[in-house]
Design a protein around this motif. Structure first.
Motif, PDB file in Angstrom:
ATOM      1  N   GLY A   1       0.803  -1.217   0.000  1.00 37.65           N
ATOM      2  CA  GLY A   1       0.000   0.000   0.000  1.00 37.65           C
ATOM      3  C   GLY A   1       0.831   1.260   0.000  1.00 37.65           C
ATOM      4  N   ARG A   2       0.141   2.360  -0.042  1.00 33.32           N
ATOM      5  CA  ARG A   2       0.847   3.631  -0.032  1.00 33.32           C
ATOM      6  C   ARG A   2       0.953   4.157   1.393  1.00 33.32           C
ATOM      7  N   THR A   3       1.775   5.134   1.590  1.00 32.39           N
ATOM      8  CA  THR A   3       1.968   5.686   2.919  1.00 32.39           C
ATOM      9  C   THR A   3       0.718   6.434   3.373  1.00 32.39           C
ATOM     10  N   CYS A   4       0.546   6.546   4.657  1.00 32.25           N
ATOM     11  CA  CYS A   4      -0.645   7.180   5.228  1.00 32.25           C
ATOM     12  C   CYS A   4      -0.615   8.691   5.066  1.00 32.25           C
ATOM     13  N   GLU A   5       0.550   9.261   5.072  1.00 31.32           N
ATOM     14  CA  GLU A   5       0.669  10.713   5.107  1.00 31.32           C
ATOM     15  C   GLU A   5       0.774  11.279   3.694  1.00 31.32           C
ATOM     16  N   ILE A   6      -0.030  12.279   3.414  1.00 32.16           N
ATOM     17  CA  ILE A   6       0.041  12.971   2.134  1.00 32.16           C
ATOM     18  C   ILE A   6       0.420  14.407   2.449  1.00 32.16           C
ATOM     19  N   ARG A   7       1.673  14.734   2.197  1.00 26.65           N
ATOM     20  CA  ARG A   7       2.136  16.080   2.529  1.00 26.65           C
ATOM     21  C   ARG A   7       2.738  16.710   1.274  1.00 26.65           C
ATOM     22  N   THR A   8       1.883  17.307   0.499  1.00 26.61           N
ATOM     23  CA  THR A   8       2.331  18.008  -0.693  1.00 26.61           C
ATOM     24  C   THR A   8       2.146  19.501  -0.464  1.00 26.61           C
ATOM     25  N   ASN A   9       2.711  20.280  -1.355  1.00 23.90           N
ATOM     26  CA  ASN A   9       2.575  21.736  -1.223  1.00 23.90           C
ATOM     27  C   ASN A   9       1.109  22.155  -1.290  1.00 23.90           C
ATOM     28  N   ALA A  10       0.351  21.477  -2.142  1.00 23.84           N
ATOM     29  CA  ALA A  10      -1.061  21.834  -2.297  1.00 23.84           C
ATOM     30  C   ALA A  10      -1.848  21.586  -1.014  1.00 23.84           C
ATOM     31  N   THR A  11      -1.621  20.446  -0.366  1.00 27.16           N
ATOM     32  CA  THR A  11      -2.368  20.156   0.864  1.00 27.16           C
ATOM     33  C   THR A  11      -1.933  21.073   2.004  1.00 27.16           C
ATOM     34  N   VAL A  12      -0.655  21.392   2.070  1.00 23.15           N
ATOM     35  CA  VAL A  12      -0.171  22.299   3.114  1.00 23.15           C
ATOM     36  C   VAL A  12      -0.806  23.674   2.945  1.00 23.15           C
ATOM     37  N   LYS A  13      -0.879  24.156   1.712  1.00 22.79           N
ATOM     38  CA  LYS A  13      -1.503  25.465   1.457  1.00 22.79           C
ATOM     39  C   LYS A  13      -2.989  25.444   1.789  1.00 22.79           C
ATOM     40  N   ALA A  14      -3.664  24.342   1.435  1.00 26.60           N
ATOM     41  CA  ALA A  14      -5.096  24.253   1.709  1.00 26.60           C
ATOM     42  C   ALA A  14      -5.373  24.272   3.209  1.00 26.60           C
ATOM     43  N   VAL A  15      -4.587  23.549   3.967  1.00 31.80           N
ATOM     44  CA  VAL A  15      -4.774  23.524   5.422  1.00 31.80           C
ATOM     45  C   VAL A  15      -4.464  24.891   6.015  1.00 31.80           C
ATOM     46  N   ALA A  16      -3.414  25.531   5.536  1.00 34.30           N
ATOM     47  CA  ALA A  16      -3.064  26.858   6.039  1.00 34.30           C
ATOM     48  C   ALA A  16      -4.186  27.860   5.774  1.00 34.30           C
ATOM     49  N   GLN A  17      -4.807  27.774   4.600  1.00 35.78           N
ATOM     50  CA  GLN A  17      -5.932  28.662   4.287  1.00 35.78           C
ATOM     51  C   GLN A  17      -7.103  28.424   5.226  1.00 35.78           C
ATOM     52  N   ARG A  18      -7.413  27.182   5.477  1.00 31.18           N
ATOM     53  CA  ARG A  18      -8.531  26.867   6.376  1.00 31.18           C
ATOM     54  C   ARG A  18      -8.269  27.391   7.783  1.00 31.18           C
ATOM     55  N   ILE A  19      -7.026  27.275   8.227  1.00 31.66           N
ATOM     56  CA  ILE A  19      -6.685  27.766   9.569  1.00 31.66           C
ATOM     57  C   ILE A  19      -6.820  29.286   9.618  1.00 31.66           C
ATOM     58  N   ARG A  20      -6.379  29.965   8.556  1.00 29.71           N
ATOM     59  CA  ARG A  20      -6.503  31.418   8.515  1.00 29.71           C
ATOM     60  C   ARG A  20      -7.962  31.865   8.523  1.00 29.71           C
ATOM     61  N   ARG A  21      -8.815  31.103   7.810  1.00 29.61           N
ATOM     62  CA  ARG A  21     -10.241  31.472   7.764  1.00 29.61           C
ATOM     63  C   ARG A  21     -10.915  31.287   9.111  1.00 29.61           C
ATOM     64  N   ASN A  22     -10.588  30.190   9.793  1.00 29.19           N
ATOM     65  CA  ASN A  22     -11.231  29.893  11.061  1.00 29.19           C
ATOM     66  C   ASN A  22     -10.183  29.324  12.027  1.00 29.19           C
ATOM     67  N   PRO A  23      -9.469  30.185  12.765  1.00 30.51           N
ATOM     68  CA  PRO A  23      -8.391  29.716  13.633  1.00 30.51           C
ATOM     69  C   PRO A  23      -8.879  28.915  14.848  1.00 30.51           C
ATOM     70  N   LEU A  24     -10.169  28.937  15.132  1.00 27.61           N
ATOM     71  CA  LEU A  24     -10.694  28.200  16.285  1.00 27.61           C
ATOM     72  C   LEU A  24     -11.142  26.783  15.922  1.00 27.61           C
ATOM     73  N   ARG A  25     -10.972  26.396  14.675  1.00 22.64           N
ATOM     74  CA  ARG A  25     -11.385  25.067  14.226  1.00 22.64           C
ATOM     75  C   ARG A  25     -10.582  23.997  14.963  1.00 22.64           C
ATOM     76  N   LYS A  26     -11.224  22.917  15.332  1.00 30.65           N
ATOM     77  CA  LYS A  26     -10.574  21.858  16.087  1.00 30.65           C
ATOM     78  C   LYS A  26      -9.700  21.006  15.167  1.00 30.65           C
ATOM     79  N   GLN A  27      -8.613  20.481  15.733  1.00 27.27           N
ATOM     80  CA  GLN A  27      -7.699  19.664  14.942  1.00 27.27           C
ATOM     81  C   GLN A  27      -8.327  18.360  14.486  1.00 27.27           C
ATOM     82  N   LYS A  28      -9.203  17.798  15.288  1.00 28.74           N
ATOM     83  CA  LYS A  28      -9.882  16.547  14.896  1.00 28.74           C
ATOM     84  C   LYS A  28     -10.647  16.742  13.594  1.00 28.74           C
ATOM     85  N   ILE A  29     -11.300  17.871  13.459  1.00 33.53           N
ATOM     86  CA  ILE A  29     -12.047  18.175  12.247  1.00 33.53           C
ATOM     87  C   ILE A  29     -11.085  18.394  11.085  1.00 33.53           C
ATOM     88  N   MET A  30      -9.949  19.065  11.362  1.00 39.15           N
ATOM     89  CA  MET A  30      -8.963  19.331  10.312  1.00 39.15           C
ATOM     90  C   MET A  30      -8.327  18.047   9.794  1.00 39.15           C
TER      91      MET A  30
END
Length: 90
Positions: free
Chosen positions: A59-88
């Motif tokens: 199988g493939r590795t569990c972690e997907i860490r590309t530039n696109a996913t890092v940017k998407a997560v950073a944008q979501r955090i900027r939009r709503n900094p109180l969002r819980k990590q479990k949801i993220m």
């Protein structure tokens, strides 16, 4: 060059091929901070697969860490900094 796990495995197998017991190998290589468990696992791996390399993984590795996913997560955090990590995670 630094001494690593692969070199430790080579040392264990070399001594094993010289008809040393696992306990003798452990006592000889104590200075390399090798554990008994490491010696037994290495010998078992060598007997099963006839190699010192890691077991093949499926199988493939569990972690997907590309530039696109890092940017998407950073944008979501900027939009709503109180969002819980479990949801993220999802």
């Amino acid at each position: 060059m630094e001494w690593g796990i692969k070199e430790n495995r080579i040392a264990v197998i070399a001594l094993f091929k010289c008809n040393k017991t696992p306990l003798e190998i452990f006592n000889l290589l104590k200075l390399l901070k090798i554990t008994k468990k490491f010696v037994y696992r290495t010998i078992k791996r060598f007997n099963e697969f006839n190699t010192i390399d890691n077991k093949p993984r499926s199988g493939r590795t569990c972690e997907i860490r590309t530039n696109a996913t890092v940017k998407a997560v950073a944008q979501r955090i900027r939009r709503n900094p109180l969002r819980k990590q479990k949801i993220m995670e999802k």
